[in-house]
Scaffold this motif. Structure first.
Motif, PDB file in Angstrom:
ATOM      1  N   ARG A 117       0.853  -1.189   0.000  1.00 41.45           N
ATOM      2  CA  ARG A 117       0.000   0.000   0.000  1.00 41.45           C
ATOM      3  C   ARG A 117       0.886   1.236   0.000  1.00 41.45           C
ATOM      4  N   HIS A 118       0.415   2.287  -0.643  1.00 42.51           N
ATOM      5  CA  HIS A 118       1.188   3.519  -0.742  1.00 42.51           C
ATOM      6  C   HIS A 118       0.211   4.675  -0.872  1.00 42.51           C
ATOM      7  N   GLY A 119       0.723   5.894  -0.779  1.00 45.71           N
ATOM      8  CA  GLY A 119      -0.148   7.058  -0.814  1.00 45.71           C
ATOM      9  C   GLY A 119      -0.715   7.350   0.554  1.00 45.71           C
ATOM     10  N   LEU A 120      -1.821   8.080   0.597  1.00 44.06           N
ATOM     11  CA  LEU A 120      -2.459   8.466   1.846  1.00 44.06           C
ATOM     12  C   LEU A 120      -3.756   7.708   2.030  1.00 44.06           C
ATOM     13  N   CYS A 121      -3.941   7.126   3.195  1.00 45.05           N
ATOM     14  CA  CYS A 121      -5.171   6.408   3.483  1.00 45.05           C
ATOM     15  C   CYS A 121      -6.286   7.413   3.758  1.00 45.05           C
ATOM     16  N   LEU A 122      -7.413   7.243   3.066  1.00 51.66           N
ATOM     17  CA  LEU A 122      -8.532   8.180   3.262  1.00 51.66           C
ATOM     18  C   LEU A 122      -8.980   8.207   4.717  1.00 51.66           C
ATOM     19  N   GLU A 123      -8.870   7.084   5.384  1.00 49.71           N
ATOM     20  CA  GLU A 123      -9.270   7.000   6.784  1.00 49.71           C
ATOM     21  C   GLU A 123      -8.432   7.931   7.663  1.00 49.71           C
ATOM     22  N   ALA A 124      -7.188   8.189   7.259  1.00 48.11           N
ATOM     23  CA  ALA A 124      -6.271   8.996   8.063  1.00 48.11           C
ATOM     24  C   ALA A 124      -6.366  10.487   7.749  1.00 48.11           C
ATOM     25  N   LEU A 125      -7.118  10.871   6.699  1.00 51.16           N
ATOM     26  CA  LEU A 125      -7.260  12.279   6.346  1.00 51.16           C
ATOM     27  C   LEU A 125      -8.369  12.922   7.166  1.00 51.16           C
ATOM     28  N   ASP A 126      -8.309  14.237   7.321  1.00 47.70           N
ATOM     29  CA  ASP A 126      -9.430  14.916   7.969  1.00 47.70           C
ATOM     30  C   ASP A 126     -10.584  15.026   6.972  1.00 47.70           C
ATOM     31  N   ASP A 127     -11.735  15.478   7.438  1.00 44.44           N
ATOM     32  CA  ASP A 127     -12.935  15.482   6.594  1.00 44.44           C
ATOM     33  C   ASP A 127     -12.745  16.305   5.329  1.00 44.44           C
ATOM     34  N   ALA A 128     -12.122  17.467   5.452  1.00 40.47           N
ATOM     35  CA  ALA A 128     -11.942  18.336   4.288  1.00 40.47           C
ATOM     36  C   ALA A 128     -10.984  17.710   3.279  1.00 40.47           C
ATOM     37  N   GLN A 129      -9.906  17.126   3.759  1.00 39.91           N
ATOM     38  CA  GLN A 129      -8.936  16.491   2.865  1.00 39.91           C
ATOM     39  C   GLN A 129      -9.559  15.285   2.163  1.00 39.91           C
ATOM     40  N   ARG A 130     -10.340  14.524   2.917  1.00 40.20           N
ATOM     41  CA  ARG A 130     -10.986  13.352   2.326  1.00 40.20           C
ATOM     42  C   ARG A 130     -11.984  13.778   1.254  1.00 40.20           C
ATOM     43  N   ALA A 131     -12.769  14.800   1.539  1.00 44.11           N
ATOM     44  CA  ALA A 131     -13.727  15.301   0.557  1.00 44.11           C
ATOM     45  C   ALA A 131     -13.003  15.835  -0.678  1.00 44.11           C
ATOM     46  N   SER A 132     -11.862  16.440  -0.476  1.00 36.67           N
ATOM     47  CA  SER A 132     -11.092  16.979  -1.591  1.00 36.67           C
ATOM     48  C   SER A 132     -10.538  15.857  -2.462  1.00 36.67           C
ATOM     49  N   ALA A 133     -10.070  14.779  -1.839  1.00 31.67           N
ATOM     50  CA  ALA A 133      -9.597  13.627  -2.604  1.00 31.67           C
ATOM     51  C   ALA A 133     -10.731  13.025  -3.423  1.00 31.67           C
ATOM     52  N   MET A 134     -11.885  12.879  -2.806  1.00 34.80           N
ATOM     53  CA  MET A 134     -13.021  12.300  -3.520  1.00 34.80           C
ATOM     54  C   MET A 134     -13.525  13.225  -4.627  1.00 34.80           C
ATOM     55  N   SER A 135     -13.287  14.517  -4.486  1.00 30.12           N
ATOM     56  CA  SER A 135     -13.653  15.453  -5.546  1.00 30.12           C
ATOM     57  C   SER A 135     -12.833  15.205  -6.813  1.00 30.12           C
ATOM     58  N   VAL A 136     -11.558  14.859  -6.641  1.00 27.61           N
ATOM     59  CA  VAL A 136     -10.724  14.522  -7.795  1.00 27.61           C
ATOM     60  C   VAL A 136     -11.316  13.318  -8.525  1.00 27.61           C
ATOM     61  N   VAL A 137     -11.722  12.327  -7.756  1.00 32.15           N
ATOM     62  CA  VAL A 137     -12.311  11.125  -8.347  1.00 32.15           C
ATOM     63  C   VAL A 137     -13.631  11.455  -9.029  1.00 32.15           C
ATOM     64  N   ARG A 138     -14.479  12.212  -8.342  1.00 28.46           N
ATOM     65  CA  ARG A 138     -15.800  12.557  -8.887  1.00 28.46           C
ATOM     66  C   ARG A 138     -15.687  13.331 -10.190  1.00 28.46           C
ATOM     67  N   GLU A 139     -14.757  14.269 -10.271  1.00 32.14           N
ATOM     68  CA  GLU A 139     -14.610  15.078 -11.486  1.00 32.14           C
ATOM     69  C   GLU A 139     -14.033  14.278 -12.651  1.00 32.14           C
ATOM     70  N   SER A 140     -13.457  13.121 -12.360  1.00 36.52           N
ATOM     71  CA  SER A 140     -12.890  12.277 -13.408  1.00 36.52           C
ATOM     72  C   SER A 140     -13.923  11.332 -14.007  1.00 36.52           C
ATOM     73  N   LEU A 141     -14.990  11.057 -13.265  1.00 38.42           N
ATOM     74  CA  LEU A 141     -15.928  10.006 -13.629  1.00 38.42           C
ATOM     75  C   LEU A 141     -17.301  10.569 -13.961  1.00 38.42           C
ATOM     76  N   SER A 142     -18.138   9.719 -14.537  1.00 38.06           N
ATOM     77  CA  SER A 142     -19.540  10.065 -14.717  1.00 38.06           C
ATOM     78  C   SER A 142     -20.253   9.950 -13.378  1.00 38.06           C
ATOM     79  N   ALA A 143     -21.464  10.451 -13.306  1.00 34.96           N
ATOM     80  CA  ALA A 143     -22.240  10.328 -12.071  1.00 34.96           C
ATOM     81  C   ALA A 143     -22.464   8.855 -11.742  1.00 34.96           C
ATOM     82  N   ASP A 144     -22.772   8.041 -12.766  1.00 37.32           N
ATOM     83  CA  ASP A 144     -22.981   6.615 -12.522  1.00 37.32           C
ATOM     84  C   ASP A 144     -21.684   5.929 -12.118  1.00 37.32           C
TER      85      ASP A 144
END
Length: 390
Positions: free
Chosen positions: A103-130
């Motif tokens: 495993r490498h990178g940053l574990c989402l569990e270890a990020l604070d709420d804002a950082q976790r939401a920001s990481a998921m925003s990168v994923v969301r903007e890359s994908l379709s809603a589905d």
């Protein structure tokens, strides 16, 4: 002995003792990942020239901005742990399973709420809603596994590692990886081109009957359309499509099989009726359309350009459990019902499903695009200026 490096302070669920069996599991994975990348190919070798470097016209400003915002919200130490060169070998260390090694990178569990939401925003903007919704559902089902097994510490919705590769803030090639149990997604941007493979998605159970995310369901459309396509074939078509009576032990091109050799087998789409072809393309669309609309259209055009070389293969019992795949020079999709891990069944069931999507012939991880980018923009600089200065 294999050198075992655990990066950062994120929870890694290390074993108390590194047994010879565990060390062997790590060793063959490291060896496979360190092989020079070729890509999934056939016995005839890798077919070149399939992925031209070009502009697609996609608007990628939001995802680039989301990546910049995510990186800006990290501490210096976190950026050092969660960011890698675009050609780093850790791209190839993803693996399904609730594992602690590589495993490498940053574990989402270890990020604070804002950082976790920001990481998921990168994923969301890359994908379709589905596509994004499906991936989040699978992360939620991972918590369901933890609830059912009484192990929410080792199986939960945030036990996933997020890594950024390259420098999106400078406009160069970059990408991200989300890696954990049943969700392993690799996404690369070269200009406005995007590659979303390898993408491994799975679930056990595929339906949450209780718990925090009761009612969540995964892969029913992929399962139903695959069943519909096969059962609509006539006897002669089935004879061509069926490659085995029993399911393979696992997906052919799963984790650490980046250079897997797989020849074409099954029924060509060109031998299907218009109605069957429509079902096949609808089924392929479930996998292709995980990407955002523009990139999904570009990808489907790429797939359709090789429709005559696209094969549908089947194994198993349509009234029970089964495996299917689509395979062409530019796409490989596999779907399989698996034996139980959380549940006690030793034989495949519809409660446990694995899928993978790959881009054969050097397309995974955007490798061929990155090679062309380097040759176009950096090779001359390197030749004329050995010290790397412009």
């Amino acid at each position: 002995m294999v050198a075992l490096r655990q990066r950062g302070n994120a929870p890694t669920r290390k074993p108390d003792v590194w047994t010879p069996d565990l060390l062997e599991k790590v060793a063959w994975r490291v060896k496979a990942a360190n092989e020079p990348f070729r890509g999934v190919g056939t016995s005839a070798g890798i077919r070149p020239g399939l992925f031209p470097l070009r502009s697609t016209g996609a608007d990628v400003r939001k995802v680039y901005r989301a990546a910049e915002d995510y990186l800006a919200g990290l501490t210096d130490e976190q950026r050092a742990e969660g960011r890698f060169p675009v050609d780093d070998v850790s791209w190839r260390h993803w693996n399904n399973g609730a594992r602690y090694f590589l495993r490498h990178g940053l574990c989402l569990e270890a990020l604070d709420d804002a950082q976790r939401a920001s990481a998921m925003s990168v994923v969301r903007e890359s994908l379709s809603a589905d596509g994004y919704g499906q991936m989040v559902d699978l992360m939620h089902l991972n918590l369901t596994v933890g609830e059912l097994s009484g192990n929410e510490d080792g199986l939960n919705e945030w036990l996933y590692w997020f890594s950024v590769y390259g420098e999106p803030e400078k406009g160069g090639p970059w990408g991200w990886q989300l890696d954990g149990h049943h969700v392993n997604v690799n996404c690369v941007f070269v200009g406005d081109q995007m590659v979303l493979t390898p993408s491994f998605l799975g679930a056990e159970p595929v339906t949450a009957g209780s718990g925090k995310y009761a009612g969540t369901v995964a892969f029913r459309r992929e399962e139903a359309l695959g069943h519909e396509l096969f059962t609509d074939l006539d006897a002669g078509q089935r004879e061509r499509a069926v490659i085995a009576d029993v399911l393979p032990k696992d997906l052919f091109a799963g984790a650490f099989r980046d250079n897997f050799e797989l020849d074409y087998h099954g029924l060509s789409l060109s031998r299907m009726s218009p109605g069957q072809r429509g079902t096949a393309l609808q089924l392929l669309g479930l996998y292709v359309n995980r990407a955002g609309d523009h990139h999904a259209r570009v990808r489907m055009e790429e797939v359709l350009a090789h429709e005559g070389d696209t094969h549908f293969a089947w194994a198993g019992d349509p009234d029970g459990t089964f495996y299917y795949r689509f395979h062409s020079p530019v796409i490989l999709v596999e779907f399989e019902h698996m034996p139980g891990v959380i549940f006690g069944n030793d034989h495949p069931s519809r409660r446990h499903i694995h899928t993978i999507v790959r881009t054969p012939n050097g397309g995974d991880y955007g490798a061929d695009l990155l090679r062309q980018h380097h040759e176009r923009h950096h090779a001359k600089r390197t030749t004329n200026n050995p010290d790397g200065r412009v």
